[in-house]
Design a protein around this motif. Structure first.
Motif, PDB file in Angstrom:
ATOM      1  N   TRP A   1       0.953  -1.083   0.043  1.00  0.00           N
ATOM      2  CA  TRP A   1       0.145   0.028  -0.156  1.00  0.00           C
ATOM      3  C   TRP A   1       0.856   1.204  -0.005  1.00  0.00           C
ATOM      4  O   TRP A   1       0.530   2.294  -0.693  1.00  0.00           O
ATOM      5  CB  TRP A   1      -0.906  -0.098   1.117  1.00  0.00           C
TER       6      TRP A   1
ATOM      7  N   ARG B   1       2.922  -6.769  -8.064  1.00  0.00           N
ATOM      8  CA  ARG B   1       3.331  -8.471  -7.860  1.00  0.00           C
ATOM      9  C   ARG B   1       4.763  -8.436  -8.413  1.00  0.00           C
ATOM     10  O   ARG B   1       5.356  -7.635  -9.238  1.00  0.00           O
ATOM     11  CB  ARG B   1       2.363  -9.147  -8.702  1.00  0.00           C
TER      12      ARG B   1
ATOM     13  N   GLY C   1     -14.451  -9.416   0.319  1.00  0.00           N
ATOM     14  CA  GLY C   1     -14.499 -10.779   1.057  1.00  0.00           C
ATOM     15  C   GLY C   1     -13.138 -11.394   1.087  1.00  0.00           C
ATOM     16  O   GLY C   1     -12.086 -10.670   0.558  1.00  0.00           O
TER      17      GLY C   1
ATOM     18  N   ALA D   1     -10.554 -14.807   0.119  1.00  0.00           N
ATOM     19  CA  ALA D   1     -10.443 -15.616  -0.997  1.00  0.00           C
ATOM     20  C   ALA D   1     -10.489 -17.145  -0.352  1.00  0.00           C
ATOM     21  O   ALA D   1     -10.656 -17.869  -1.088  1.00  0.00           O
ATOM     22  CB  ALA D   1      -8.848 -15.385  -1.597  1.00  0.00           C
TER      23      ALA D   1
ATOM     24  N   GLU E   1      -2.697 -12.750  -7.874  1.00  0.00           N
ATOM     25  CA  GLU E   1      -1.197 -12.539  -7.749  1.00  0.00           C
ATOM     26  C   GLU E   1      -0.886 -11.742  -6.556  1.00  0.00           C
ATOM     27  O   GLU E   1      -1.503 -11.098  -5.997  1.00  0.00           O
ATOM     28  CB  GLU E   1      -0.998 -11.664  -8.945  1.00  0.00           C
TER      29      GLU E   1
HETATM   30  C1  LIG Z   1       0.443  -7.174  -2.756  1.00  0.00           C
HETATM   31  S1  LIG Z   1      -1.162  -6.826  -3.247  1.00  0.00           S
HETATM   32  C2  LIG Z   1      -1.360  -7.585  -4.614  1.00  0.00           C
HETATM   33  C3  LIG Z   1      -2.446  -6.911  -5.539  1.00  0.00           C
HETATM   34  C4  LIG Z   1      -2.446  -7.217  -6.925  1.00  0.00           C
HETATM   35  N1  LIG Z   1      -3.058  -8.863  -7.217  1.00  0.00           N
HETATM   36  C5  LIG Z   1      -1.295  -7.240  -7.778  1.00  0.00           C
HETATM   37  O1  LIG Z   1      -0.616  -8.083  -7.962  1.00  0.00           O
HETATM   38  O2  LIG Z   1      -1.009  -6.051  -8.071  1.00  0.00           O
HETATM   39  C6  LIG Z   1      -2.079  -8.027  -2.164  1.00  0.00           C
HETATM   40  C7  LIG Z   1      -3.537  -8.090  -2.365  1.00  0.00           C
HETATM   41  O3  LIG Z   1      -4.042  -8.854  -1.701  1.00  0.00           O
HETATM   42  C8  LIG Z   1      -5.293  -8.688  -0.985  1.00  0.00           C
HETATM   43  N2  LIG Z   1      -5.525  -9.589  -0.048  1.00  0.00           N
HETATM   44  C9  LIG Z   1      -4.745 -10.357   0.906  1.00  0.00           C
HETATM   45  N3  LIG Z   1      -5.370 -11.206   1.550  1.00  0.00           N
HETATM   46  C10 LIG Z   1      -6.561 -11.711   0.785  1.00  0.00           C
HETATM   47  C11 LIG Z   1      -7.497 -12.631   0.947  1.00  0.00           C
HETATM   48  N4  LIG Z   1      -7.517 -13.479   1.872  1.00  0.00           N
HETATM   49  N5  LIG Z   1      -8.711 -12.276   0.404  1.00  0.00           N
HETATM   50  C12 LIG Z   1      -8.777 -11.485  -0.248  1.00  0.00           C
HETATM   51  N6  LIG Z   1      -8.121 -10.582  -0.537  1.00  0.00           N
HETATM   52  C13 LIG Z   1      -6.814 -10.523  -0.216  1.00  0.00           C
HETATM   53  C14 LIG Z   1      -4.966  -7.194  -0.391  1.00  0.00           C
HETATM   54  O4  LIG Z   1      -6.104  -6.600   0.019  1.00  0.00           O
HETATM   55  C15 LIG Z   1      -4.242  -6.777  -1.688  1.00  0.00           C
HETATM   56  O5  LIG Z   1      -5.171  -6.254  -2.597  1.00  0.00           O
END
Ligand SMILES: C[S@@+](CC[C@H](N)C(=O)[O-])C[C@H]1O[C@@H](n2cnc3c(N)ncnc32)[C@H](O)[C@@H]1O
Length: 271
Positions: free
Chosen positions: A21, A32, A103, A105, A121
């Protein structure tokens, strides 16, 4: 996006804000480890078409969501735990077949055997071993037989890495990003997928260059890179965080990589 959107963790003290963030607040959209290039490899392996029902776990700033939507899938559903991120992703969506739900995952509430593609990712690395497995099992549950699952995560290398060294890397990354992080070896990632009923179909790795200038230009474009660079120069607290993260990534560069796997849910779910 026309109106000013609140960024995730915007009101939190910067020294305690999770690294992804901090980067998002500085203007980074690709969060990622293998960047756009590994994302494109994952998407090529997933081969999304207009007949697919796609579920994306943790879309973050919606970068891959937009690439996926260019393929006009029949359905696109994202599951994102951060409200501000979900709001940003929603601004890219159009129509009732495209949704972003707030929610988790590991417990999406989606119907079993309904998706043909699931991907996520940079979201499993930050989970405990048990939670990694729960999320992969949830992907298996919502996918129909033969469905494809793509992941793009951080890994520690080589597969035979000394356990103490692996734990040191996990600890230092956790400290610098101010969020739990437990990258595992390529073999461990594959094993986790296989244990949950998947067959690996495609694998690619690339260097962990998330904060290296060349990768940042490739990922964000020259203008995006210059905006981030200006923000880094003018925000000392955020600069400290970015340089701290880059120091740890560089220190461990020989043992850190990005990995993407594309796997198929086995026809008979005999896990
Ligand atoms: C490092 S960021 C990656 C965001 C995006 N996937 C990218 O690669 O640019 C991690 C993301 O995972 C989300 N996140 C982490 N744990 C999660 C979960 N258990 N369920 C849904 N979202 C989750 C966070 O809110 C954040 O948006």
């Amino acid at each position: 996006m026309s109106k000013k959107v609140q960024m995730p963790s915007e009101n939190r003290e910067i020294s305690k804000t999770p690294g992804h963030w901090v980067l998002a607040q500085l203007g980074k959209r690709v969060l990622r480890p293998g960047g756009k290039e590994l994302t494109q490899k994952m998407l090529a392996g997933l081969n999304i078409t207009s007949t697919d029902s796609v579920v994306e776990f943790a879309p973050g700033m919606g970068y891959t969501a937009r690439l996926c939507l260019q393929q006009s899938p029949k359905h696109y559903t994202a599951i994102e735990q951060n409200e501000q991120a979900a709001e940003i992703v929603r601004s890219y969506l159009d129509g009732i077949n495209q949704q972003c739900q707030i929610g988790n995952a590991q417990n999406t509430g989606l119907e079993s055997n309904t998706a043909s593609v699931v991907y996520g990712e940079a979201m499993l690395t930050m989970q405990s071993d048990a939670r990694k497995s729960e999320i992969i099992a949830e992907a298996a549950r919502i996918l129909s037989a033969g469905g494809r699952y793509g992941i793009h995560e951080l890994c520690v290398t080589p597969d035979e890495i000394d356990d103490t060294k692996k734990r040191t890397i996990q600890k230092e990354i956790t400290e610098t990003i101010q969020h739990p992080a437990k990258p595992i070896t390529p073999q461990e990632w594959k094993q986790l997928m296989e244990n949950n009923g998947f067959e690996i179909e495609y694998e690619a790795v690339s260097p962990m260059h998330l904060l290296e200038p060349k990768r940042m230009i490739d990922d964000e474009g020259l203008l995006g890179f210059l905006t981030i660079a200006k923000n880094i120069l003018t925000k000392p607290a955020a600069r400290k965080r970015v340089l701290g993260m880059r120091r740890v990534f560089r220190k461990h560069h020989t043992n850190l990589s990005a990995i993407t796997l594309v796997a198929k849910k086995k026809e008979t779910n005999d896990v």
